[in-house]
Design an enzyme around this catalytic site. Structure first.
Site, PDB file in Angstrom:
ATOM      1  N   MET A 104       2.385   4.950   1.769  1.00 16.61           N
ATOM      2  CA  MET A 104       2.802   5.449   3.093  1.00 16.61           C
ATOM      3  C   MET A 104       1.663   5.468   3.891  1.00 16.61           C
ATOM      4  O   MET A 104       0.688   5.993   3.642  1.00 16.61           O
ATOM      5  CB  MET A 104       3.501   6.603   2.794  1.00 16.61           C
ATOM      6  CG  MET A 104       4.747   6.815   2.115  1.00 16.61           C
ATOM      7  SD  MET A 104       5.705   8.232   2.355  1.00 16.61           S
ATOM      8  CE  MET A 104       4.067   9.471   2.487  1.00 16.61           C
ATOM      9  N   ASP A 105       1.876   5.161   5.261  1.00 17.25           N
ATOM     10  CA  ASP A 105       0.951   5.664   6.192  1.00 17.25           C
ATOM     11  C   ASP A 105      -0.473   4.947   6.294  1.00 17.25           C
ATOM     12  O   ASP A 105      -1.312   5.090   6.546  1.00 17.25           O
ATOM     13  CB  ASP A 105       0.546   7.095   6.225  1.00 17.25           C
ATOM     14  CG  ASP A 105       1.768   7.905   6.420  1.00 17.25           C
ATOM     15  OD1 ASP A 105       2.938   7.245   7.138  1.00 17.25           O
ATOM     16  OD2 ASP A 105       1.719   9.082   6.312  1.00 17.25           O
ATOM     17  N   CYS A 106      -0.439   3.638   5.649  1.00 19.24           N
ATOM     18  CA  CYS A 106      -1.562   2.842   5.217  1.00 19.24           C
ATOM     19  C   CYS A 106      -1.673   1.769   6.205  1.00 19.24           C
ATOM     20  O   CYS A 106      -2.723   1.259   6.240  1.00 19.24           O
ATOM     21  CB  CYS A 106      -1.670   2.300   3.828  1.00 19.24           C
ATOM     22  SG  CYS A 106      -0.442   0.866   3.715  1.00 19.24           S
ATOM     23  N   GLY A 107      -0.826   1.771   7.316  1.00 19.48           N
ATOM     24  CA  GLY A 107      -0.795   0.865   8.352  1.00 19.48           C
ATOM     25  C   GLY A 107      -0.326  -0.529   7.962  1.00 19.48           C
ATOM     26  O   GLY A 107      -0.328  -1.456   8.635  1.00 19.48           O
ATOM     27  N   GLY A 128       0.777  -1.398   0.049  1.00 20.44           N
ATOM     28  CA  GLY A 128      -0.171   0.116   0.092  1.00 20.44           C
ATOM     29  C   GLY A 128       0.997   1.282  -0.121  1.00 20.44           C
ATOM     30  O   GLY A 128       2.147   1.261  -0.188  1.00 20.44           O
ATOM     31  N   SER A 165       2.851  -1.537   8.598  1.00 17.90           N
ATOM     32  CA  SER A 165       3.852  -1.991  10.020  1.00 17.90           C
ATOM     33  C   SER A 165       2.808  -2.408  11.156  1.00 17.90           C
ATOM     34  O   SER A 165       3.332  -3.413  11.938  1.00 17.90           O
ATOM     35  CB  SER A 165       4.854  -0.668  10.308  1.00 17.90           C
ATOM     36  OG  SER A 165       5.589  -0.545   9.424  1.00 17.90           O
ATOM     37  N   ASP A 201       9.252  -6.422   7.059  1.00 17.74           N
ATOM     38  CA  ASP A 201       8.929  -5.078   6.759  1.00 17.74           C
ATOM     39  C   ASP A 201       9.739  -4.198   5.581  1.00 17.74           C
ATOM     40  O   ASP A 201      10.688  -4.740   5.618  1.00 17.74           O
ATOM     41  CB  ASP A 201       8.745  -4.270   7.981  1.00 17.74           C
ATOM     42  CG  ASP A 201       7.673  -3.099   8.179  1.00 17.74           C
ATOM     43  OD1 ASP A 201       7.083  -3.095   6.977  1.00 17.74           O
ATOM     44  OD2 ASP A 201       7.755  -2.265   9.015  1.00 17.74           O
ATOM     45  N   GLU A 202       9.091  -3.144   5.118  1.00 18.47           N
ATOM     46  CA  GLU A 202       9.850  -2.323   4.175  1.00 18.47           C
ATOM     47  C   GLU A 202      10.551  -3.423   3.118  1.00 18.47           C
ATOM     48  O   GLU A 202      11.480  -3.121   2.544  1.00 18.47           O
ATOM     49  CB  GLU A 202      11.091  -1.684   4.908  1.00 18.47           C
ATOM     50  CG  GLU A 202      10.978  -0.846   6.005  1.00 18.47           C
ATOM     51  CD  GLU A 202      10.092   0.405   5.700  1.00 18.47           C
ATOM     52  OE1 GLU A 202       9.849   0.716   4.723  1.00 18.47           O
ATOM     53  OE2 GLU A 202       9.724   1.277   6.763  1.00 18.47           O
TER      54      GLU A 202
END
Ligand SMILES: [Zn+2]
Length: 251
Positions: free
Chosen positions: A42-45, A40, A47, A117-118
């Site tokens: 950035m900032d879409c949750g 998704g 993590s 992640d990432e």
């Protein structure tokens, strides 16, 4: 009766990885492992979801290994904007993920699943290594990453995971553009302008959630990221203007 995965699909995957499974290998493992990719803007949750998946898995007595990239803190971790965090192992482009897992096993640790992640920063080779861990070592892999870079192109790791994953899911938490439409694109902003050319990764990329407005060096404009809908990405419009669409121009 165990469900049979589509043979053609698996064969194609094996062929693309240059791996031939031993005869009867699957019969010893009635529950095949999976490579799942969540993506998704950035900032879409992402993590937060990564840590939730880890929590759910570990609650069932499974042991996970958390991996991340681009964390320069010295104490790598996966952290979410809602305040959760867990220690993670930092990858770089040269890390062989298979060796990382085998080393853990050799040290007597269980690794039943990986949280990555990432994952947009993975090399294509590392994405292939994850697929091999799934198929040959029956480690479940849950990878989380950005879909596209600031030029609206798939990140290399993202592209390879799209190609190889058993399941690809767009993270369902909607990030909105300032206009209220779903924001799907990550705009790189320098000063007040959307930038569409340059290196794929700059420092501020690695912690967009933590440093929405990175402190610029003297004489440099701040680089930041903003999620926009496609139309406002194309127009380079970062917010409403006094004479913007749907508003009356004062003469
Ligand atoms: Zn918009």
């Amino acid at each position: 009766m165990t469900p049979t995965p589509p043979a053609g699909q698996l064969d194609a995957l094996d062929a693309s990885l240059g791996v031939v499974p031993a005869a009867g290998d699957r019969r010893r493992h009635p529950a095949p492992a999976h490579l799942v990719f969540f993506h998704g803007p950035m900032d879409c949750g992402k993590s937060t979801l990564a840590l939730q998946v880890d929590h759910n898995q570990s609650r069932q007595g499974r042991h996970g290994l958390l991996l991340t990239q681009g964390d320069r803190s010295g104490t790598p971790q996966i952290s979410s904007r809602v305040g959760l965090q867990r220690a993670a192992v930092e990858l770089d482009a040269d890390t062989d993920v298979r060796l990382l897992v085998r080393d853990r096993w050799a040290a007597g640790h269980r690794v039943d699943y990986l949280i990555v992640d990432e994952a947009q920063f993975l090399t294509g080779e590392q994405a292939e290594q994850l697929a091999e861990l799934v198929d040959e070592s029956h480690v479940d892999v849950y990878a989380f990453g950005l879909t596209t870079d600031f030029r609206t192109r798939l990140f290399p790791g993202t592209q390879r995971l799209f190609e190889l994953a058993d399941d690809v899911q767009r993270v369902q938490v909607e990030v909105l553009c300032w206009c209220g439409l779903p924001g799907l694109l990550n705009a790189r902003v320098v000063g007040d302008a959307v930038v569409r050319e340059g290196a794929t990764v700059v420092v501020a990329d690695t912690a967009p959630a933590l440093q929405p407005e990175a402190t610029p060096a003297a004489g440099e404009a701040a680089v930041r990221y903003q999620v926009l809908c496609r139309r406002h990405f194309s127009r380079g419009q970062l917010g409403p203007t006094p004479t913007g669409p749907g508003q009356l121009a004062l003469r």
